[in-house]
Scaffold this motif. Structure first.
Motif, PDB file in Angstrom:
ATOM      1  N   LEU A  28      -0.371  -7.898  -5.764  1.00 24.67           N
ATOM      2  CA  LEU A  28      -1.151  -8.518  -4.697  1.00 24.67           C
ATOM      3  C   LEU A  28      -0.495  -8.369  -3.331  1.00 24.67           C
ATOM      4  CD1 LEU A  28      -2.407 -11.762  -6.450  1.00 24.67           C
ATOM      5  CD2 LEU A  28      -3.674  -9.667  -5.970  1.00 24.67           C
ATOM      6  N   SER A  29       0.804  -8.225  -3.280  1.00 23.17           N
ATOM      7  CA  SER A  29       1.485  -8.144  -1.985  1.00 23.17           C
ATOM      8  C   SER A  29       1.642  -6.721  -1.470  1.00 23.17           C
ATOM      9  CB  SER A  29       2.861  -8.800  -2.074  1.00 23.17           C
ATOM     10  OG  SER A  29       3.683  -8.080  -2.982  1.00 23.17           O
ATOM     11  N   SER A  30       1.379  -5.729  -2.300  1.00 29.66           N
ATOM     12  CA  SER A  30       1.505  -4.343  -1.844  1.00 29.66           C
ATOM     13  C   SER A  30       0.167  -3.846  -1.321  1.00 29.66           C
ATOM     14  CB  SER A  30       2.005  -3.448  -2.967  1.00 29.66           C
ATOM     15  OG  SER A  30       1.072  -3.415  -4.014  1.00 29.66           O
ATOM     16  N   THR A  31       0.225  -2.803  -0.519  1.00 30.54           N
ATOM     17  CA  THR A  31      -0.991  -2.209   0.014  1.00 30.54           C
ATOM     18  C   THR A  31      -1.224  -0.868  -0.658  1.00 30.54           C
ATOM     19  OG1 THR A  31       0.258  -1.172   1.786  1.00 30.54           O
ATOM     20  CG2 THR A  31      -0.730  -3.311   2.260  1.00 30.54           C
ATOM     21  N   PHE A  32      -2.461  -0.563  -0.864  1.00 28.13           N
ATOM     22  CA  PHE A  32      -2.822   0.676  -1.524  1.00 28.13           C
ATOM     23  C   PHE A  32      -3.597   1.587  -0.574  1.00 28.13           C
ATOM     24  CE2 PHE A  32      -2.414  -2.357  -5.044  1.00 28.13           C
ATOM     25  CZ  PHE A  32      -1.470  -1.687  -5.792  1.00 28.13           C
ATOM     26  N   THR A  33      -3.252   1.536   0.704  1.00 32.52           N
ATOM     27  CA  THR A  33      -3.920   2.405   1.655  1.00 32.52           C
ATOM     28  C   THR A  33      -3.244   3.765   1.690  1.00 32.52           C
ATOM     29  OG1 THR A  33      -2.533   1.592   3.448  1.00 32.52           O
ATOM     30  CG2 THR A  33      -4.648   0.494   3.118  1.00 32.52           C
ATOM     31  N   ARG A  34      -4.025   4.741   2.044  1.00 34.74           N
ATOM     32  CA  ARG A  34      -3.489   6.093   2.126  1.00 34.74           C
ATOM     33  C   ARG A  34      -3.113   6.375   3.569  1.00 34.74           C
ATOM     34  NH1 ARG A  34      -7.216  10.956   1.597  1.00 34.74           N
ATOM     35  NH2 ARG A  34      -5.860  12.412   2.602  1.00 34.74           N
ATOM     36  N   GLN A 105      -1.775   2.312  17.889  1.00 37.22           N
ATOM     37  CA  GLN A 105      -2.903   2.532  16.980  1.00 37.22           C
ATOM     38  C   GLN A 105      -4.088   3.133  17.722  1.00 37.22           C
ATOM     39  OE1 GLN A 105      -3.001   2.100  13.552  1.00 37.22           O
ATOM     40  NE2 GLN A 105      -4.876   3.270  13.843  1.00 37.22           N
TER      41      GLN A 105
END
Length: 128
Positions: A28-34, A105
């Motif tokens: 839950l605390s990690s991000t799975f964005t590319r 950004q």
């Protein structure tokens, strides 16, 4: 006489519970964005000025202007494609000036959009 103590078996239930809780936490605390990359190139040596007049793009925190005309970021590729028609193999020089406090950004979003436009050579100038 001594009493023989019998060892109790260790319960693995609590260990498994802790492992599942840790697994749940890290998922839950990690991000799975590319993550993607933006190609940047160093400025070359100054050569003879080309025949094409450069296009001036001013990037601010809340707006984007192309030769003094306000343009949404979504419409920028179409506007630049109009200017690159008929230029041949010469890339269209595009000068990008940063105005005010532009976030990294916002600049990255602009560079990604410019990377998808064929025949444009962007040069990022310093902030003003």
């Amino acid at each position: 006489m001594r009493r023989i103590r019998r060892r109790r078996r260790m319960s693995m239930t609590s260990l498994i519970d802790v492992i599942f809780l840790l697994l749940l936490f890290f998922m839950l605390s990690s991000t799975f964005t590319r993550f993607s990359e933006v190609q940047l190139s160093a400025a070359g040596t100054g050569g003879a000025p080309g025949e094409l007049r450069p296009v001036f793009l001013q990037l601010a925190a809340d707006r984007l202007t192309l030769n003094g005309t306000s343009v949404p970021l979504e419409n920028l590729p179409a506007r630049l494609a109009e200017r690159t028609e008929g230029t041949g193999d010469d890339p269209l020089p595009l000068l990008v000036a940063l105005k005010g406090e532009v976030t990294a950004q916002r600049l990255t979003d602009l560079l990604v959009v410019l990377g998808g436009v064929e025949g444009v050579q962007a040069t990022v100038l310093g902030g003003s």
